[in-house]
Design a protein around this motif. Sequence first.
Motif, PDB file in Angstrom:
ATOM      1  N   GLN A   1     -34.964 -11.253 -26.797  1.00 15.61           N
ATOM      2  CA  GLN A   1     -34.565 -12.579 -27.712  1.00 15.61           C
ATOM      3  C   GLN A   1     -32.954 -12.952 -28.014  1.00 15.61           C
ATOM      4  O   GLN A   1     -31.847 -12.038 -28.054  1.00 15.61           O
ATOM      5  CB  GLN A   1     -35.529 -12.357 -28.421  1.00 15.61           C
ATOM      6  N   LYS A   2     -32.865 -13.557 -28.201  1.00 14.20           N
ATOM      7  CA  LYS A   2     -31.886 -14.037 -28.683  1.00 14.20           C
ATOM      8  C   LYS A   2     -31.354 -13.994 -29.643  1.00 14.20           C
ATOM      9  O   LYS A   2     -31.402 -14.595 -31.333  1.00 14.20           O
ATOM     10  CB  LYS A   2     -31.237 -15.587 -28.518  1.00 14.20           C
ATOM     11  N   ILE A   3     -30.797 -12.674 -30.257  1.00 14.43           N
ATOM     12  CA  ILE A   3     -30.430 -11.975 -32.005  1.00 14.43           C
ATOM     13  C   ILE A   3     -28.950 -11.530 -32.468  1.00 14.43           C
ATOM     14  O   ILE A   3     -28.800 -11.814 -31.313  1.00 14.43           O
ATOM     15  CB  ILE A   3     -31.427 -11.352 -31.865  1.00 14.43           C
ATOM     16  N   ASP A   4     -28.237 -12.885 -32.808  1.00 14.59           N
ATOM     17  CA  ASP A   4     -26.766 -12.065 -33.668  1.00 14.59           C
ATOM     18  C   ASP A   4     -26.936 -10.806 -34.605  1.00 14.59           C
ATOM     19  O   ASP A   4     -26.417 -10.331 -33.992  1.00 14.59           O
ATOM     20  CB  ASP A   4     -26.115 -13.168 -34.478  1.00 14.59           C
ATOM     21  N   VAL A   5     -27.825 -10.839 -35.443  1.00 14.51           N
ATOM     22  CA  VAL A   5     -27.668  -9.759 -35.897  1.00 14.51           C
ATOM     23  C   VAL A   5     -28.524  -8.650 -36.840  1.00 14.51           C
ATOM     24  O   VAL A   5     -29.905 -10.063 -36.254  1.00 14.51           O
ATOM     25  CB  VAL A   5     -27.010  -9.979 -37.429  1.00 14.51           C
ATOM     26  N   VAL A   6     -28.792  -8.022 -37.006  1.00 18.16           N
ATOM     27  CA  VAL A   6     -30.429  -7.216 -37.692  1.00 18.16           C
ATOM     28  C   VAL A   6     -30.052  -6.708 -38.888  1.00 18.16           C
ATOM     29  O   VAL A   6     -28.480  -7.009 -39.406  1.00 18.16           O
ATOM     30  CB  VAL A   6     -30.355  -5.956 -37.178  1.00 18.16           C
ATOM     31  N   ALA A   7     -30.773  -7.319 -39.775  1.00 19.88           N
ATOM     32  CA  ALA A   7     -30.708  -6.531 -41.557  1.00 19.88           C
ATOM     33  C   ALA A   7     -31.913  -5.789 -42.013  1.00 19.88           C
ATOM     34  O   ALA A   7     -32.625  -6.235 -41.348  1.00 19.88           O
ATOM     35  CB  ALA A   7     -30.477  -8.708 -42.261  1.00 19.88           C
ATOM     36  N   GLY A   8     -31.072  -4.934 -42.468  1.00 18.55           N
ATOM     37  CA  GLY A   8     -31.993  -4.498 -43.104  1.00 18.55           C
ATOM     38  C   GLY A   8     -31.731  -4.236 -44.590  1.00 18.55           C
ATOM     39  O   GLY A   8     -31.227  -4.297 -45.406  1.00 18.55           O
TER      40      GLY A   8
END
Length: 180
Positions: free
Chosen positions: A52-59
């Motif tokens: 998938q086109k994901i730029d960042v993961v936020a937790g």
Amino acid sequence: MFNPSEYIKQHIRTVPDWPQPGVMFRDITPLLQNPKVFRVLIDMFVHRYMDQKIDVVAGLDARGFIIGSVLAYELNLGFVPIRKKGKLPFHTVSEEYELEYGSATVELHADACKQGDRVVLIDDLVATGGTMMAGKKLLERLGATVVEGAVIVDLPELGGSRLISESGLPLYTVCQFDGH
């Protein structure tokens, strides 16, 4: 036949009456302590998002940091922590939300992401959905698009997954537990 969701669920400990009487706390620390189970869990998330086109993961603070940072590393992405109020040292944006018994506030650095970033928002568990919805609002305030929320455990009877779904945010859950 190997069922990864059931395998993960079998390694989540239920602690009755914690933090207060009547609550069945779903404790993920046993799955984190077992390297094979932890790897299966992370691989489930990696395989979900690798194409998938994901730029960042936020937790989300705090257990979302554990899963989110490892996922970001595996996908070669940056990681953004969404913290409890007063824990971030730079300029922040904040969002207050309701808990079962009161309210809380989460914060995000004002430069944590940029306009148009596509973000996966991750936590360990969804109960009432307040924390995830607050994180989504913060990210959107900075111009990001939250493409999906992701959790290990859904507690559907508390209504959070329904609230998140009704908001239009897709929610991926590894397993669910009935009851509180």
